[in-house]
Design a protein around this motif. Structure first.
Motif, PDB file in Angstrom:
ATOM      1  N   UNK A  65      43.985  34.673  75.509  1.00 52.61           N
ATOM      2  CA  UNK A  65      42.820  35.329  76.094  1.00 52.61           C
ATOM      3  C   UNK A  65      41.582  34.442  76.009  1.00 52.61           C
ATOM      4  N   UNK A  66      40.840  34.386  77.102  1.00 54.61           N
ATOM      5  CA  UNK A  66      39.585  33.643  77.111  1.00 54.61           C
ATOM      6  C   UNK A  66      38.527  34.536  77.737  1.00 54.61           C
ATOM      7  N   UNK A  67      37.643  35.013  76.892  1.00 55.00           N
ATOM      8  CA  UNK A  67      36.512  35.812  77.346  1.00 55.00           C
ATOM      9  C   UNK A  67      35.287  34.908  77.258  1.00 55.00           C
ATOM     10  N   UNK A  68      34.654  34.653  78.386  1.00 52.91           N
ATOM     11  CA  UNK A  68      33.515  33.729  78.420  1.00 52.91           C
ATOM     12  C   UNK A  68      32.348  34.187  77.559  1.00 52.91           C
ATOM     13  N   UNK A  69      32.312  35.446  77.196  1.00 48.59           N
ATOM     14  CA  UNK A  69      31.228  35.966  76.367  1.00 48.59           C
ATOM     15  C   UNK A  69      31.514  35.823  74.870  1.00 48.59           C
ATOM     16  N   UNK A  70      32.690  35.278  74.517  1.00 50.97           N
ATOM     17  CA  UNK A  70      33.084  35.151  73.112  1.00 50.97           C
ATOM     18  C   UNK A  70      33.176  33.667  72.742  1.00 50.97           C
ATOM     19  N   UNK A  71      32.199  33.157  71.985  1.00 51.99           N
ATOM     20  CA  UNK A  71      32.210  31.738  71.622  1.00 51.99           C
ATOM     21  C   UNK A  71      33.500  31.265  70.947  1.00 51.99           C
ATOM     22  N   UNK A  72      34.139  32.098  70.146  1.00 49.36           N
ATOM     23  CA  UNK A  72      35.404  31.688  69.517  1.00 49.36           C
ATOM     24  C   UNK A  72      36.496  31.461  70.557  1.00 49.36           C
ATOM     25  N   UNK A  73      36.511  32.259  71.633  1.00 50.84           N
ATOM     26  CA  UNK A  73      37.480  32.041  72.719  1.00 50.84           C
ATOM     27  C   UNK A  73      37.204  30.709  73.418  1.00 50.84           C
ATOM     28  N   UNK A  74      35.939  30.388  73.603  1.00 51.20           N
ATOM     29  CA  UNK A  74      35.577  29.111  74.242  1.00 51.20           C
ATOM     30  C   UNK A  74      35.940  27.937  73.346  1.00 51.20           C
ATOM     31  N   UNK A  75      35.817  28.125  72.046  1.00 47.71           N
ATOM     32  CA  UNK A  75      36.214  27.079  71.086  1.00 47.71           C
ATOM     33  C   UNK A  75      37.730  26.854  71.153  1.00 47.71           C
ATOM     34  N   UNK A  76      38.487  27.941  71.262  1.00 49.00           N
ATOM     35  CA  UNK A  76      39.943  27.841  71.415  1.00 49.00           C
ATOM     36  C   UNK A  76      40.290  27.104  72.705  1.00 49.00           C
ATOM     37  N   UNK A  77      39.605  27.434  73.786  1.00 46.81           N
ATOM     38  CA  UNK A  77      39.830  26.773  75.073  1.00 46.81           C
ATOM     39  C   UNK A  77      39.573  25.269  74.957  1.00 46.81           C
ATOM     40  N   UNK A  78      38.469  24.892  74.330  1.00 45.36           N
ATOM     41  CA  UNK A  78      38.139  23.478  74.154  1.00 45.36           C
ATOM     42  C   UNK A  78      39.208  22.773  73.319  1.00 45.36           C
ATOM     43  N   UNK A  79      39.732  23.451  72.313  1.00 45.61           N
ATOM     44  CA  UNK A  79      40.764  22.846  71.459  1.00 45.61           C
ATOM     45  C   UNK A  79      42.063  22.616  72.229  1.00 45.61           C
ATOM     46  N   UNK A  80      42.373  23.513  73.174  1.00 44.50           N
ATOM     47  CA  UNK A  80      43.580  23.354  73.989  1.00 44.50           C
ATOM     48  C   UNK A  80      43.523  22.111  74.862  1.00 44.50           C
ATOM     49  N   UNK A  81      42.324  21.728  75.255  1.00 42.44           N
ATOM     50  CA  UNK A  81      42.124  20.571  76.126  1.00 42.44           C
ATOM     51  C   UNK A  81      41.257  19.530  75.422  1.00 42.44           C
ATOM     52  N   UNK A  82      41.535  19.287  74.155  1.00 38.48           N
ATOM     53  CA  UNK A  82      40.672  18.415  73.351  1.00 38.48           C
ATOM     54  C   UNK A  82      40.596  16.988  73.887  1.00 38.48           C
ATOM     55  N   UNK A  83      41.580  16.575  74.673  1.00 39.20           N
ATOM     56  CA  UNK A  83      41.588  15.221  75.219  1.00 39.20           C
ATOM     57  C   UNK A  83      40.951  15.141  76.609  1.00 39.20           C
TER      58      UNK A  83
END
Length: 169
Positions: A65-83
């Motif tokens: 789940x990625x909710x744009x209003x939840x910073x922890x979700x955005x952090x998870x998204x960034x970690x998935x595409x860390x490269x």
């Protein structure tokens, strides 16, 4: 996005982004507070079929789940595409209206890079704010040809509700 329903405008946006060398991951929102939406699984199927012929376009896993209003979700998204460098894609009307962009602290949606499609915003009337001014990351600004600008989900829903033809949208 909500992609309710997926439109010719959505497809054209995806084609434009891919033509600029980006891979595109389409995440289908659970629901929208401001719209009556079709069931999420049905919308995911429609999006998958509509984008199936496009290269470098993927349906984002529903299990993440990625909710744009939840910073922890955005952090998870960034970690998935860390490269990779991540860009969110949004219309200027979304930036001006969505609650996720009212937050401006570290790690919020407004701090990320964006591919911004300028749209005529009819809901803000005399509001002089500009979507670009609300964003803190890199911004790639694009526009759609007028035909695709009119092929929006809002118009699709309106036509469907009135039992009008939507094939051109």
């Amino acid at each position: 996005g909500t992609f309710d329903p997926f439109s010719a405008g959505h497809k054209r946006i995806i084609e434009e982004i891919v033509s600029r060398g980006f891979d595109v991951y389409l995440a289908v929102d659970e629901f929208s507070w401001s719209k009556r939406t079709l069931a999420k699984l049905l919308r995911r199927q429609i999006v998958s079929m509509s984008a199936a012929s496009l290269p470098d376009v993927y349906l984002f896993p529903d299990e993440i789940p990625v909710n744009l209003a939840v910073p922890d979700d955005l952090k998870t998204l960034a970690a998935l595409f860390s490269d990779r460098e991540i860009y969110l894609v949004a219309g200027s009307d979304v930036i001006l209206n969505a609650s996720a962009y009212r937050q401006t602290g570290p790690g919020t949606a407004a701090t990320l890079n964006h591919i911004l499609f300028s749209r005529v915003d009819t809901t803000h009337g005399g509001d002089s704010r500009k979507a670009e001014d609300m964003l803190r990351g890199k911004v790639v600004s694009l526009t759609l040809p007028a035909y695709y600008e009119s092929a929006r989900s809002t118009k699709n829903r309106e036509y469907i509700d009135k039992d009008k033809e939507v094939g051109m949208l």
